[in-house]
Write a protein that holds these residues in place. Structure first.
Motif, PDB file in Angstrom:
ATOM      1  N   TYR A  73       4.728   5.798 -51.630  1.00  0.00           N
ATOM      2  CA  TYR A  73       5.584   4.628 -51.813  1.00  0.00           C
ATOM      3  C   TYR A  73       5.358   3.546 -50.764  1.00  0.00           C
ATOM      4  N   VAL A  74       4.658   3.866 -49.692  1.00  0.00           N
ATOM      5  CA  VAL A  74       4.501   2.924 -48.582  1.00  0.00           C
ATOM      6  C   VAL A  74       3.961   1.583 -49.060  1.00  0.00           C
ATOM      7  N   GLU A  75       2.931   1.579 -49.879  1.00  0.00           N
ATOM      8  CA  GLU A  75       2.333   0.324 -50.342  1.00  0.00           C
ATOM      9  C   GLU A  75       3.223  -0.424 -51.327  1.00  0.00           C
ATOM     10  N   GLU A  76       4.128   0.276 -52.007  1.00  0.00           N
ATOM     11  CA  GLU A  76       5.021  -0.345 -52.990  1.00  0.00           C
ATOM     12  C   GLU A  76       6.317  -0.846 -52.361  1.00  0.00           C
ATOM     13  N   HIS A  77       6.597  -0.449 -51.136  1.00  0.00           N
ATOM     14  CA  HIS A  77       7.870  -0.772 -50.492  1.00  0.00           C
ATOM     15  C   HIS A  77       8.069  -2.285 -50.406  1.00  0.00           C
ATOM     16  N   PRO A  78       9.131  -2.801 -51.020  1.00  0.00           N
ATOM     17  CA  PRO A  78       9.361  -4.250 -51.014  1.00  0.00           C
ATOM     18  C   PRO A  78       9.553  -4.827 -49.616  1.00  0.00           C
TER      19      PRO A  78
END
Length: 118
Positions: A73-78
């Motif tokens: 999720y790190v890259e998707e974290h807003p």
């Protein structure tokens, strides 16, 4: 007239994107955590073990004594790299901050891998 019609079309399109729920979980996160919400016993992790997972490519966090592998999720974290500020450590305070919508409380369970040893 053309400007008004264009504005209405744009408003409808934006409304559709905002109102229709989307599955924001990546395919990777679905396959990484097949044991989520099962009746199996939780694995216990020490704080030392969690602290080793403190990078963008290997990111675990602790929230209320539960351990979550949020690597996928790190890259998707807003909030960008804010999630990395407490990688390998306790993120409870940041997680419950005013910047998060209530949907994160449901989303986080998809990343649950175990409990913190007391």
């Amino acid at each position: 007239m053309v400007l008004v019609v264009g504005a209405l079309i744009l408003a409808v399109i934006l409304g559709v994107f905002l109102l229709i729920p989307r599955d924001r979980k990546s395919a990777y996160s679905k396959t990484v955590h097949p044991n989520v919400n099962t009746n199996k016993a939780s694995k216990l992790y020490s704080k030392t073990e969690v602290s080793l997972h403190n990078k963008r490519t290997d990111c675990w966090i602790i929230i209320k004594n539960k351990v979550y592998d949020v690597t996928s999720y790190v890259e998707e974290h807003p909030g960008g790299d804010a999630i990395l500020a407490h990688a390998g450590d306790d993120s409870t305070e940041g997680f419950y901050g005013p910047q998060h919508a209530t949907r994160v409380f449901d989303m986080i369970e998809d990343f649950y891998i175990g409990d913190l040893e007391q």
